[in-house]
Design an enzyme around this catalytic site. Structure first.
Site, PDB file in Angstrom:
ATOM      1  NE  ARG A 236      -4.548  -1.497   0.412  1.00  0.00           N
ATOM      2  CZ  ARG A 236      -4.465  -2.834  -0.862  1.00  0.00           C
ATOM      3  NH1 ARG A 236      -3.831  -2.741  -1.396  1.00  0.00           N
ATOM      4  NH2 ARG A 236      -5.441  -3.202  -0.389  1.00  0.00           N
ATOM      5  CD  GLU A 265      -2.726   3.091  -5.455  1.00  0.00           C
ATOM      6  OE1 GLU A 265      -3.612   2.321  -5.129  1.00  0.00           O
ATOM      7  OE2 GLU A 265      -1.807   2.674  -4.689  1.00  0.00           O
ATOM      8  CG  HIS A 284      -3.100  -0.268  -6.378  1.00  0.00           C
ATOM      9  ND1 HIS A 284      -3.782   0.222  -5.434  1.00  0.00           N
ATOM     10  CD2 HIS A 284      -2.597  -2.337  -6.194  1.00  0.00           C
ATOM     11  CE1 HIS A 284      -3.413  -0.582  -4.439  1.00  0.00           C
ATOM     12  NE2 HIS A 284      -3.458  -2.279  -4.933  1.00  0.00           N
TER      13      HIS A 284
HETATM   14  C1  GLV Z   1      -5.282  -5.564  -4.115  1.00  0.00           C
HETATM   15  O1  GLV Z   1      -4.251  -4.250  -3.621  1.00  0.00           O
HETATM   16  C2  GLV Z   1      -5.658  -5.633  -2.820  1.00  0.00           C
HETATM   17  O2  GLV Z   1      -5.610  -5.481  -1.466  1.00  0.00           O
HETATM   18  O3  GLV Z   1      -6.004  -7.055  -2.854  1.00  0.00           O
END
Ligand code: GLV
Length: 324
Positions: A236, A265, A284
């Site tokens: 993250r 983001e 991402h």
């Molecule tokens: C993706 O980033 C998730 O947490 O599944």
């Protein structure tokens, strides 16, 4: 009467086929996943929420959703959800562990390899006419065999990265608050946080975002890393302090960074990180494979339907709500 469920972003019908005939779906809009007007208006009727990680489910949302019985997140991470507030209300929160383990581990290795071998830079140079000859000293990158990979967070994804890394001859070390017998059985060596930073040629992040990991990779952590080190973040964005990382890369405290996640983001295209040659950013996409995303949606539907039936969720992040 079918229960009303808010889906914060449209999903392909075959991914959510199990909901057909079971629920009345109110779906958010395509362009900006999150809390659109139609969803906000429907909150008082909502018995279930099927959220993406881009939708914050916080006190303000929960207060309006007085009939809510289940929050099902289509992600393994639940940092977009105020889980404590759900727990206080007795609302189970579901997630999708396992569905994206391989996809995310593959992406982390792709980032590591791309940064180690300077793929973004060399590809740009080739395209833009800077490939004049086969140069014995051009675009030299990092060797993998014998180098040390430091994994922060040796959960399912961290262990899947460790497994792949061993195939490349990397020596694997890890740090997280508690030692992992499973990880150690797989050959990963536990080292303290500072030692991991200072001894690793590559550092890859696979921890959840929570109060103790927010800003974990700050100026002091970055200054402990080797000047030749490469940082990979497929966890993250806020685990890394963005302005400290920008300085670390511009002043060469570390060699480079490859990021699947950023803070904020999306990162605006004008952000200085995008103009640094030693920073490589993808939007991402850790779990973005056909199989992983479909399985995530299916698991999110399984959690949602179980919650609506008043049954224990197959994957619940606050199981304490079931304790008598
Ligand atoms: C993706 O980033 C998730 O947490 O599944």
């Amino acid at each position: 009467m079918k229960p009303t469920v808010l889906l914060t972003h449209p999903l392909p019908p075959d991914w959510i086929a199990s909901l057909e005939g079971q629920v009345t779906l109110i779906i958010g809009q395509e362009e900006t996943p999150g809390w659109r007007d139609n969803l906000l208006q429907a909150l008082p009727q909502a018995e279930g929420i099927l959220s993406l990680l881009t939708a914050r489910v916080d006190e303000a949302i929960l207060e309006k959703a007085s009939r809510l019985r289940i929050v099902s997140n289509m992600a393994v991470g639940v940092d977009n959800i105020d889980v404590k507030a759900c727990t206080r209300r007795g609302i189970p929160v579901g997630n999708t562990p396992g569905a994206m383990t391989d996809a995310t581990a593959d992406l982390a290795m792709s980032l590591l390899l791309a940064a180690a071998r300077r793929l973004p830079e060399s590809s740009r140079d080739a395209r833009e006419g800077r490939w004049q000859t086969w140069s014995p000293t051009g675009w030299l990158g990092a060797d993998l065999r014998g180098a040390t990979l430091g994994i922060i967070g040796l959960g399912k994804i961290g262990r899947a990265v460790a497994e792949r890394a061993r195939g490349f001859g990397l020596r694997v070390r890890y740090w997280q608050p508690h030692q992992s017998p499973e990880g150690e059985a797989g050959g990963a060596e536990y080292v303290p946080f500072e030692a991991l930073l200072s001894s690793s040629d590559f550092v890859t992040l696979h921890c959840p975002l929570n109060e103790s990991t927010r800003g974990l990779i700050d100026e002091s952590a970055l200054r402990k890393m080797k000047p030749s080190a490469i940082l990979v973040n497929a966890a993250r964005g806020p685990v890394v302090d963005t302005s400290a990382l920008t300085r670390a890369l511009s002043e060469n405290w570390i060699a480079s960074a490859a990021l699947d996640v950023t803070d904020p983001e999306p990162l605006p295209p004008s952000h200085p990180l995008f103009s640094l040659p030693n920073c490589f950013i993808v939007p991402h996409i850790g779990s973005a494979t056909h199989g992983a995303r479909k399985r995530m949606a299916e698991m999110a539907c399984e959690n949602l339907l179980a919650g609506l039936r008043g049954e224990r969720l197959p994957n619940c992040v606050n199981p304490e709500i079931y304790k008598p």
